[in-house]
Design an enzyme around this catalytic site. Structure first.
Site: not given
Length: 174
Positions: A31, A69-70, A98, A118, A158
């Protein structure tokens, strides 16, 4: 709701209604790196959740930041945090799937200097490996289509079941 401070940016997390906290400190160096590149740039933060990449970029002087974002709740937290950070005027958000949002932005001819994706873990177990890699390839393909010539594409994973080489190949294939 609690405040989370990372470097000079304030983020908000809803510990009761949110998706976990939505906050992952392991991305703090990334970030910061993106923020250092954002001055005067347009930034698209896909899977933004509470503005993890978007808000530091805006604080660092990004010209325009768009968060995707959802989760309506997560984006509301991100928008509120943008106000607390004094950057609300350069931030906007798009709520939805997305892939659908990225496809729509591409159809509209939108391009950004920096595009970040991400996503949540696509590979939650070893049996999900092949489909997860296809998911990362799809993310990269959609996100890359939104990068201006000479711009930057940043894709993260991730999924601890994704090997570095397989993930890199999926992104490159995308």
């Amino acid at each position: 709701m609690v405040e989370v401070q990372e470097y000079d940016t304030i983020f908000l997390a809803d510990l009761f209604k949110g998706q976990k906290t939505g906050w992952f400190y392991d991305q703090r160096d990334n970030r910061r790196m993106i923020a250092e590149l954002a001055l005067g740039k347009t930034v698209l933060d896909v899977y933004s959740h509470s503005g993890g990449f978007a808000l530091p970029a805006a604080r660092a002087g990004a010209k325009r930041v768009t968060m995707v974002d959802s989760s309506k709740l997560a984006l509301a937290l991100a928008e509120k945090a943008a106000g607390r950070n004094g950057v609300a005027e350069c931030c906007d958000s798009l709520q939805g799937d997305a892939f659908e949002v990225m496809a729509q932005l591409a159809r509209e001819g939108k391009r950004y200097d920096i595009v970040l994706a991400d996503p949540p873990a696509f590979i939650k177990s070893k049996k999900d490996f092949a489909s997860g890699m296809k998911g990362y390839e799809k993310v990269a393909r959609h996100a890359a289509a939104l990068v201006m010539p000479g711009g930057l594409l940043f894709v993260a994973s991730c999924s601890h079941h994704a090997t570095r080489s397989a993930f890199n190949n999926a992104v490159l294939d995308g």
